[in-house]
Scaffold this active site. Structure first.
Site, PDB file in Angstrom:
ATOM      1  N   VAL A 107       0.859  -1.176   0.000  1.00  0.00           N
ATOM      2  CA  VAL A 107       0.000   0.000   0.000  1.00  0.00           C
ATOM      3  C   VAL A 107       0.897   1.228   0.000  1.00  0.00           C
ATOM      4  O   VAL A 107       1.855   1.306   0.776  1.00  0.00           O
ATOM      5  CB  VAL A 107      -0.922   0.027   1.232  1.00  0.00           C
ATOM      6  CG1 VAL A 107      -1.761   1.304   1.249  1.00  0.00           C
ATOM      7  CG2 VAL A 107      -1.820  -1.201   1.251  1.00  0.00           C
ATOM      8  N   CYS A 108       0.603   2.161  -0.894  1.00  0.00           N
ATOM      9  CA  CYS A 108       1.329   3.426  -0.952  1.00  0.00           C
ATOM     10  C   CYS A 108       2.835   3.165  -1.112  1.00  0.00           C
ATOM     11  O   CYS A 108       3.243   2.374  -1.949  1.00  0.00           O
ATOM     12  CB  CYS A 108       1.006   4.244   0.291  1.00  0.00           C
ATOM     13  SG  CYS A 108       1.479   5.985   0.200  1.00  0.00           S
TER      14      CYS A 108
END
Length: 328
Positions: A107-108
Protein backbone atom coordinates in the site's frame (compact mmCIF):
# COMPACT_ATOMS: atom_id res chain seq x y z
CA UNK A 1 -14.84 -22.37 9.70
CA UNK A 2 -11.50 -22.17 7.92
CA UNK A 3 -9.25 -19.14 8.18
CA UNK A 4 -7.22 -17.28 5.58
CA UNK A 5 -4.28 -15.51 7.17
CA UNK A 6 -3.45 -11.86 6.56
CA UNK A 7 -0.23 -10.47 8.00
CA UNK A 8 0.30 -6.70 8.11
CA UNK A 9 3.91 -5.61 8.60
CA UNK A 10 4.30 -2.51 10.79
CA UNK A 11 7.33 -0.34 11.54
CA UNK A 12 8.19 3.05 12.99
CA UNK A 13 6.90 5.81 10.72
CA UNK A 14 4.22 3.67 9.07
CA UNK A 15 1.14 5.49 7.76
CA UNK A 16 -1.63 4.43 10.14
CA UNK A 17 -4.38 4.48 7.49
CA UNK A 18 -2.31 2.17 5.28
CA UNK A 19 -2.60 -0.33 8.12
CA UNK A 20 -6.10 0.25 9.44
CA UNK A 21 -7.88 0.82 6.12
CA UNK A 22 -7.20 -2.60 4.56
CA UNK A 23 -7.42 -4.22 8.01
CA UNK A 24 -10.99 -2.94 8.45
CA UNK A 25 -11.93 -4.26 5.01
CA UNK A 26 -10.64 -7.77 5.71
CA UNK A 27 -12.09 -7.80 9.21
CA UNK A 28 -15.51 -6.72 7.98
CA UNK A 29 -15.52 -9.32 5.20
CA UNK A 30 -14.76 -12.11 7.64
CA UNK A 31 -17.81 -11.26 9.74
CA UNK A 32 -20.32 -11.72 6.92
CA UNK A 33 -22.65 -14.67 7.68
CA UNK A 34 -22.19 -17.64 5.37
CA UNK A 35 -18.65 -16.76 4.32
CA UNK A 36 -16.62 -19.90 3.48
CA UNK A 37 -13.74 -18.61 5.59
CA UNK A 38 -12.73 -15.76 7.84
CA UNK A 39 -9.60 -13.67 7.65
CA UNK A 40 -7.14 -14.28 10.44
CA UNK A 41 -5.48 -10.88 10.72
CA UNK A 42 -2.27 -10.22 12.59
CA UNK A 43 0.19 -7.37 12.73
CA UNK A 44 3.92 -7.89 13.14
CA UNK A 45 6.90 -5.66 13.74
CA UNK A 46 10.50 -6.71 13.29
CA UNK A 47 11.08 -7.48 16.97
CA UNK A 48 7.48 -7.69 18.15
CA UNK A 49 7.71 -4.40 20.03
CA UNK A 50 5.37 -1.39 19.81
CA UNK A 51 5.87 1.00 16.92
CA UNK A 52 4.94 4.64 16.44
CA UNK A 53 3.11 5.67 13.27
CA UNK A 54 3.89 8.80 11.28
CA UNK A 55 0.92 10.52 12.96
CA UNK A 56 2.14 9.66 16.46
CA UNK A 57 -0.20 6.74 17.11
CA UNK A 58 1.37 3.82 18.98
CA UNK A 59 0.54 0.35 17.67
CA UNK A 60 1.22 -2.83 19.61
CA UNK A 61 1.72 -5.67 17.11
CA UNK A 62 0.61 -9.24 17.71
CA UNK A 63 3.96 -10.85 17.03
CA UNK A 64 7.54 -10.36 15.92
CA UNK A 65 8.40 -11.24 12.34
CA UNK A 66 11.02 -13.67 13.54
CA UNK A 67 8.46 -15.58 15.58
CA UNK A 68 6.17 -16.51 12.70
CA UNK A 69 5.73 -20.23 12.30
CA UNK A 70 4.51 -20.23 8.71
CA UNK A 71 4.00 -17.91 5.77
CA UNK A 72 0.69 -16.02 5.59
CA UNK A 73 -1.71 -16.30 2.71
CA UNK A 74 -1.65 -12.51 2.23
CA UNK A 75 1.31 -10.41 3.29
CA UNK A 76 0.56 -6.68 3.32
CA UNK A 77 3.31 -4.07 3.47
CA UNK A 78 2.05 -0.53 4.17
CA UNK A 79 3.82 2.73 3.44
CA UNK A 80 4.65 5.88 5.32
CA UNK A 81 7.59 8.06 6.24
CA UNK A 82 9.36 5.03 7.67
CA UNK A 83 9.97 3.69 4.17
CA UNK A 84 12.51 6.46 3.50
CA UNK A 85 15.18 4.92 5.74
CA UNK A 86 14.01 1.39 6.43
CA UNK A 87 15.59 -0.93 8.95
CA UNK A 88 17.95 -3.22 7.02
CA UNK A 89 16.63 -6.11 9.09
CA UNK A 90 13.13 -5.52 7.74
CA UNK A 91 14.41 -5.54 4.16
CA UNK A 92 16.31 -8.77 4.84
CA UNK A 93 13.17 -10.37 6.28
CA UNK A 94 11.07 -9.32 3.31
CA UNK A 95 13.67 -10.61 0.87
CA UNK A 96 13.77 -14.00 2.60
CA UNK A 97 10.16 -14.58 3.60
CA UNK A 98 7.80 -12.42 1.52
CA UNK A 99 8.07 -14.67 -1.58
CA UNK A 100 6.55 -17.49 0.48
CA UNK A 101 3.22 -15.67 0.82
CA UNK A 102 0.52 -16.67 -1.65
CA UNK A 103 -0.38 -13.02 -2.17
CA UNK A 104 2.00 -10.09 -1.71
CA UNK A 105 0.44 -6.66 -1.30
CA UNK A 106 1.85 -3.18 -0.85
CA UNK A 107 0.00 0.00 0.00
CA UNK A 108 1.33 3.43 -0.95
CA UNK A 109 5.12 3.67 -0.45
CA UNK A 110 5.24 0.14 0.89
CA UNK A 111 6.26 -0.62 -2.69
CA UNK A 112 9.62 0.99 -1.93
CA UNK A 113 10.32 -1.65 0.70
CA UNK A 114 9.41 -4.47 -1.68
CA UNK A 115 11.58 -2.91 -4.38
CA UNK A 116 14.52 -2.57 -2.00
CA UNK A 117 14.14 -6.27 -1.24
CA UNK A 118 14.23 -7.07 -4.97
CA UNK A 119 10.66 -8.34 -5.02
CA UNK A 120 9.28 -6.04 -7.72
CA UNK A 121 11.83 -6.69 -10.48
CA UNK A 122 10.10 -7.63 -13.72
CA UNK A 123 6.68 -6.62 -12.41
CA UNK A 124 4.27 -3.83 -13.25
CA UNK A 125 3.48 -1.85 -10.11
CA UNK A 126 2.16 1.44 -8.82
CA UNK A 127 2.71 3.53 -5.71
CA UNK A 128 1.96 7.03 -4.45
CA UNK A 129 2.21 9.48 -7.35
CA UNK A 130 4.85 11.55 -5.54
CA UNK A 131 7.38 8.70 -5.46
CA UNK A 132 6.69 6.98 -8.80
CA UNK A 133 9.66 8.68 -10.48
CA UNK A 134 11.87 7.90 -7.50
CA UNK A 135 10.89 4.23 -7.62
CA UNK A 136 11.43 4.03 -11.39
CA UNK A 137 14.85 5.71 -11.24
CA UNK A 138 16.08 3.66 -8.32
CA UNK A 139 14.81 0.33 -9.65
CA UNK A 140 14.94 0.27 -13.47
CA UNK A 141 13.94 -3.40 -13.56
CA UNK A 142 10.53 -2.44 -12.16
CA UNK A 143 7.77 -1.25 -14.53
CA UNK A 144 6.20 1.66 -12.65
CA UNK A 145 2.74 2.80 -13.78
CA UNK A 146 1.87 6.13 -12.13
CA UNK A 147 -1.76 6.17 -13.24
CA UNK A 148 -3.91 3.43 -11.62
CA UNK A 149 -4.96 3.40 -8.01
CA UNK A 150 -3.92 -0.25 -7.88
CA UNK A 151 -2.24 -2.82 -10.10
CA UNK A 152 -2.47 -6.62 -10.08
CA UNK A 153 0.44 -8.60 -11.52
CA UNK A 154 0.24 -12.28 -10.70
CA UNK A 155 0.50 -12.83 -6.95
CA UNK A 156 1.65 -9.23 -6.53
CA UNK A 157 -0.77 -6.36 -5.88
CA UNK A 158 0.33 -2.76 -5.36
CA UNK A 159 -1.72 0.35 -4.66
CA UNK A 160 -1.36 4.10 -4.82
CA UNK A 161 -1.48 6.44 -1.86
CA UNK A 162 -3.24 5.88 1.42
CA UNK A 163 -6.98 5.37 0.74
CA UNK A 164 -6.20 3.44 -2.45
CA UNK A 165 -5.26 0.61 -0.08
CA UNK A 166 -8.94 0.34 0.81
CA UNK A 167 -9.86 0.06 -2.86
CA UNK A 168 -7.30 -2.69 -3.34
CA UNK A 169 -8.44 -4.56 -0.24
CA UNK A 170 -12.04 -4.43 -1.47
CA UNK A 171 -10.91 -5.84 -4.82
CA UNK A 172 -9.11 -8.69 -3.04
CA UNK A 173 -12.18 -9.44 -0.92
CA UNK A 174 -14.31 -9.48 -4.07
CA UNK A 175 -11.85 -11.95 -5.60
CA UNK A 176 -11.95 -14.15 -2.49
CA UNK A 177 -15.57 -13.96 -1.36
CA UNK A 178 -17.55 -12.43 -4.22
CA UNK A 179 -18.97 -9.07 -5.16
CA UNK A 180 -21.84 -9.15 -2.67
CA UNK A 181 -19.51 -9.48 0.29
CA UNK A 182 -17.25 -6.72 -1.00
CA UNK A 183 -20.26 -4.48 -1.61
CA UNK A 184 -21.54 -5.10 1.92
CA UNK A 185 -18.17 -4.11 3.38
CA UNK A 186 -17.97 -1.04 1.14
CA UNK A 187 -21.41 0.09 2.26
CA UNK A 188 -20.48 -0.41 5.90
CA UNK A 189 -17.35 1.70 5.44
CA UNK A 190 -19.29 4.25 3.35
CA UNK A 191 -16.99 3.95 0.35
CA UNK A 192 -17.50 2.97 -3.28
CA UNK A 193 -16.90 -0.66 -4.18
CA UNK A 194 -14.99 0.62 -7.18
CA UNK A 195 -13.94 4.21 -6.81
CA UNK A 196 -15.51 6.31 -9.60
CA UNK A 197 -13.40 6.62 -12.71
CA UNK A 198 -10.76 4.52 -10.96
CA UNK A 199 -9.81 7.90 -9.49
CA UNK A 200 -6.54 7.33 -11.31
CA UNK A 201 -4.08 9.22 -9.20
CA UNK A 202 -4.27 12.53 -11.05
CA UNK A 203 -5.10 12.03 -14.72
CA UNK A 204 -7.31 9.10 -15.66
CA UNK A 205 -6.22 7.30 -18.81
CA UNK A 206 -8.58 6.02 -21.44
CA UNK A 207 -8.32 2.30 -21.94
CA UNK A 208 -8.09 2.53 -25.72
CA UNK A 209 -4.86 2.12 -27.64
CA UNK A 210 -3.62 4.89 -29.92
CA UNK A 211 -4.54 4.19 -33.52
CA UNK A 212 -1.73 3.48 -35.98
CA UNK A 213 -3.13 5.38 -38.95
CA UNK A 214 -2.84 9.15 -38.85
CA UNK A 215 -6.49 9.89 -39.82
CA UNK A 216 -7.72 7.74 -36.94
CA UNK A 217 -5.27 9.31 -34.49
CA UNK A 218 -6.53 12.72 -35.58
CA UNK A 219 -10.10 11.59 -34.91
CA UNK A 220 -9.11 10.38 -31.44
CA UNK A 221 -7.58 13.77 -30.69
CA UNK A 222 -10.64 15.57 -32.06
CA UNK A 223 -12.96 13.55 -29.83
CA UNK A 224 -10.87 14.38 -26.77
CA UNK A 225 -10.72 18.08 -27.60
CA UNK A 226 -14.40 18.43 -28.58
CA UNK A 227 -16.51 16.21 -26.29
CA UNK A 228 -19.53 18.46 -26.68
CA UNK A 229 -19.66 18.28 -30.48
CA UNK A 230 -21.56 15.88 -32.73
CA UNK A 231 -19.49 12.72 -32.38
CA UNK A 232 -21.68 10.31 -34.29
CA UNK A 233 -20.04 7.61 -36.39
CA UNK A 234 -21.08 9.39 -39.58
CA UNK A 235 -19.45 12.64 -38.49
CA UNK A 236 -16.26 10.97 -37.29
CA UNK A 237 -16.05 8.82 -40.41
CA UNK A 238 -16.25 11.96 -42.54
CA UNK A 239 -13.33 13.47 -40.63
CA UNK A 240 -11.32 10.30 -41.21
CA UNK A 241 -12.28 10.31 -44.90
CA UNK A 242 -13.75 6.81 -44.65
CA UNK A 243 -17.21 5.34 -45.04
CA UNK A 244 -19.04 4.82 -41.72
CA UNK A 245 -18.64 1.05 -42.00
CA UNK A 246 -14.94 1.25 -42.85
CA UNK A 247 -14.35 3.75 -40.08
CA UNK A 248 -16.12 1.73 -37.40
CA UNK A 249 -14.25 -1.44 -38.39
CA UNK A 250 -10.84 0.26 -38.57
CA UNK A 251 -11.33 2.22 -35.36
CA UNK A 252 -12.18 -0.89 -33.37
CA UNK A 253 -9.33 -2.87 -34.90
CA UNK A 254 -6.74 -0.23 -34.02
CA UNK A 255 -8.00 1.05 -30.65
CA UNK A 256 -9.61 -2.04 -29.17
CA UNK A 257 -13.03 -0.44 -28.72
CA UNK A 258 -15.91 0.87 -30.79
CA UNK A 259 -16.15 4.58 -31.64
CA UNK A 260 -19.23 4.87 -29.46
CA UNK A 261 -17.49 3.35 -26.47
CA UNK A 262 -14.50 5.63 -26.95
CA UNK A 263 -16.75 8.69 -27.11
CA UNK A 264 -18.56 7.56 -23.96
CA UNK A 265 -15.25 7.28 -22.10
CA UNK A 266 -14.02 10.68 -23.24
CA UNK A 267 -17.26 12.38 -22.26
CA UNK A 268 -17.32 10.69 -18.88
CA UNK A 269 -13.70 11.65 -18.27
CA UNK A 270 -14.36 15.28 -19.20
CA UNK A 271 -17.48 15.45 -17.04
CA UNK A 272 -15.59 13.99 -14.08
CA UNK A 273 -12.92 16.65 -14.37
CA UNK A 274 -15.45 19.47 -14.56
CA UNK A 275 -17.28 18.11 -11.52
CA UNK A 276 -14.05 17.76 -9.59
CA UNK A 277 -12.34 21.01 -10.56
CA UNK A 278 -15.02 23.60 -11.35
CA UNK A 279 -18.18 25.05 -9.89
CA UNK A 280 -20.08 24.73 -13.17
CA UNK A 281 -23.67 23.58 -12.84
CA UNK A 282 -24.78 20.05 -13.74
CA UNK A 283 -26.83 21.30 -16.69
CA UNK A 284 -23.92 23.33 -18.05
CA UNK A 285 -21.55 20.38 -17.71
CA UNK A 286 -23.98 18.01 -19.40
CA UNK A 287 -24.09 20.30 -22.45
CA UNK A 288 -20.32 20.87 -22.50
CA UNK A 289 -19.69 17.13 -22.45
CA UNK A 290 -22.16 16.22 -25.18
CA UNK A 291 -24.83 14.63 -23.00
CA UNK A 292 -27.41 17.23 -23.90
CA UNK A 293 -29.42 16.94 -20.70
CA UNK A 294 -28.64 16.36 -17.01
CA UNK A 295 -30.73 13.20 -17.07
CA UNK A 296 -28.65 11.70 -19.88
CA UNK A 297 -25.47 12.48 -17.96
CA UNK A 298 -26.94 11.04 -14.78
CA UNK A 299 -27.73 7.75 -16.54
CA UNK A 300 -24.19 7.59 -17.93
CA UNK A 301 -22.65 8.21 -14.50
CA UNK A 302 -24.83 5.68 -12.73
CA UNK A 303 -24.11 3.05 -15.36
CA UNK A 304 -20.34 3.57 -15.39
CA UNK A 305 -19.59 4.66 -11.82
CA UNK A 306 -22.57 3.65 -9.73
CA UNK A 307 -23.04 7.26 -8.60
CA UNK A 308 -25.02 10.22 -9.93
CA UNK A 309 -23.09 13.40 -10.88
CA UNK A 310 -24.22 15.28 -7.78
CA UNK A 311 -23.08 12.46 -5.50
CA UNK A 312 -19.77 12.22 -7.36
CA UNK A 313 -19.18 15.95 -6.92
CA UNK A 314 -19.93 15.79 -3.19
CA UNK A 315 -17.24 13.16 -2.75
CA UNK A 316 -14.51 14.43 -5.06
CA UNK A 317 -15.00 18.14 -5.68
CA UNK A 318 -12.05 20.37 -4.77
CA UNK A 319 -13.29 23.79 -3.60
CA UNK A 320 -12.50 26.46 -6.18
CA UNK A 321 -10.96 28.81 -3.62
CA UNK A 322 -8.38 26.13 -2.76
CA UNK A 323 -7.50 25.58 -6.39
CA UNK A 324 -6.81 29.23 -7.11
CA UNK A 325 -5.18 30.56 -3.95
CA UNK A 326 -2.13 31.71 -5.95
CA UNK A 327 -4.33 34.03 -7.99
CA UNK A 328 -5.48 36.04 -4.97
Amino acid sequence: MTERSVLVVVFDGVQSLDVTGPLEVFAGAGKRPGAPFTYGIRTASLDGGPIRTSSGLTLVPDVGLGDLACAPHTLLVPGGEGTRRPDPGLIDWLRAYAPRAERLVSVCTGALLLAEAGLLDGHRVTTHWAVCDHLARGHPAVEVDPEPIFVRDGKLATSAGVTAGIDLALALVEEDLGRETALTVARHLVVFLRRPGNQAQFSAQLAAQTAQREPLREVQAWITEHPGDDLSVDTLAHRARLSPRQFARAFRAETGMTPGRYVDRVRLEHARRLLEDTGDGIEEISRACGYGTPEAMRRAFVKALGAAPAEYRRRFHAPVHRLHTTDR
